[in-house]
Design an enzyme around this catalytic site. Sequence first.
Site, PDB file in Angstrom:
ATOM      1  N   CYS A 535     -13.556  70.775  32.062  1.00 15.91           N
ATOM      2  CA  CYS A 535     -14.912  70.255  31.918  1.00 15.91           C
ATOM      3  C   CYS A 535     -15.047  68.910  32.608  1.00 15.91           C
ATOM      4  O   CYS A 535     -16.102  68.283  32.538  1.00 15.91           O
ATOM      5  CB  CYS A 535     -15.280  70.131  30.436  1.00 15.91           C
ATOM      6  N   GLU A 578     -18.558  72.897  34.855  1.00 13.72           N
ATOM      7  CA  GLU A 578     -17.207  73.336  34.519  1.00 13.72           C
ATOM      8  C   GLU A 578     -16.531  73.774  35.818  1.00 13.72           C
ATOM      9  O   GLU A 578     -17.172  74.362  36.689  1.00 13.72           O
ATOM     10  CB  GLU A 578     -17.263  74.510  33.543  1.00 13.72           C
TER      11      GLU A 578
END
Length: 588
Positions: A535, A578
Amino acid sequence: MDPPATSQPQVRLQMDPEEVQHIDKKPRLGFATEENDAIHEYDDHDPESSKEAMEGLTSVFDQSRVKRSRPQKKLTKKMKNMVIEPYSAQDVIFRDVISLLGQEAVDKAIQEGKDWESPFQFREEVELTASILSSTGESLAIAPAPYPPWVVLIPFALPGETVRVRIHRNCKMYSHAELLEMITPNTEMRDDSLIRCKYFGQCAGCQYQMLSYETQLDLKQEVLVKAYQNFSDLPQELIPAISPTMGSPLQYSYRTKLTPHFDRLPKAKMADTVLDGSRPDWFKIGFNGSGTRSVIDIEECPIAAPAINEGFGPLRERIYKRLYTYKQGVSLVLRESLPTGTRPRSHSPSFGLRPQIPMGRLEVAETTSDTEKKVCVTDQRATVRERVGDTIFEYPASAFFQNNNSILVPFTSYIRDMILPEGTSPQSKVTHLVDAYCGNGLFALTLASSFKRVAGIELDVSAIQWANRNAQMNKVSEDKVSFLAGHAANIFETVQDFPRDKTAVIIDPPRRGSDEKFIEQLILFGSQTVVYVSCNAHTQARDIGMIIKQSEALKRGNKYVLDSVRGFDLFPQTAHVESIAVLRLVPS
């Protein structure tokens, strides 16, 4: 991982974004009454949760403009001793500042001791033209003459736009500003008719609602490009072209977790307020405003799942009726869930004869999505149930789980396809999978059918217990998938019997990335393929660079090369992306 969120102190609705994590990152549980099951208090002295605590490097200067009695000389000395934390948001922005002003101008300011001497007064208003977008979603503008070289960070502005802003915080070589007026918009990029939230431009959660979805995906691809250029420390020829960002099937109504909050209740106002169950004018439940720690009162969030928005209203009403019970600031937890009776699609309806953990308070029982009824769980101690493809997962409402269910099937399928690409010969096909940082088993269980054996490894014993429960619930045998608690000193000890040339490893670390000890163990284990899910593309790029360089330095006859990097849009309307990077072991 869970990003800086789109809600609250950094709601991954903001991206943490993780987060990014939020008030509830270090909870101090304090359930005042049965009515407060949805709530935990946060510590006002915790720098990550305190309203008074400012963000990282910005704290001293922000306060210095208000407390003018403090000598500027002492403040400047203190600021000079501050170090920007590597790979933090400040570090990412500072590199953008250098690219905009030029290294020579920045070095000169540092040499002269002026890198913390903002040319702007606190709350000074100035007209600027934005130049570039930062990876954080804000635009950067160069201060016009006669100001010295300095950059201003502007939320909700786009490159080429002329705006009027108010300076409210100063950092090293740049200032944060509040957007006051759009003077000349960028009509090629901006389309305000796309905005669906009445709080957009005030709430810190979303940054990109005024952009077409195609533009958002392009910007997130560029985030990965810059991350690998600036943080991998790799020659450009070793970095493959960054693939286009995979979009989310849902661009709104996708978030399955929301964490709004409210601050410590002011005693003076409480004393002067008649608490009759209605909301006092001064009381706000919602998310932080852009560039501030002040809470905006928000009744619903358009990027949240319908069940969550329907559950938020009744929860707010209960809070109004119990205001006098809250002694601290409070963070709420709302999670979308399937009812506990939901069974895996591929299994017999008779399965599931075991005691159920209570779901806790359910605010909604009739919202449906993809033909399945969804409920809203507001008790962080309760169990959430979620389906990814044909696999059912259960986990505590307070635990981490990816917050955009609509993209999880293509997300996990992509990982499978990267490990088992089409055209692979049977002799070289990967047969074993190691899911490090496995949590409650998302990757291990959704991909289990494609491998002979799968092992999930975690340092968190509680997460391993949930992963094993999920395997049992989905009737996955222990011979097929095993979940074991690893040890930091040798996390791969439990899978020493896996054939390295037939094994792939998935790693999905927190935002801070992996540490050097883990990377050393990963390289020594020597699996054929490594899939790095992150992330935070900046710490991912750092770690990928370390893996490549250290594997080559070992001179074992093989080394890791970076095969591909691709972004996935788990958080539409925000700047968060992401990233999935794939490494292959090849002969040196």
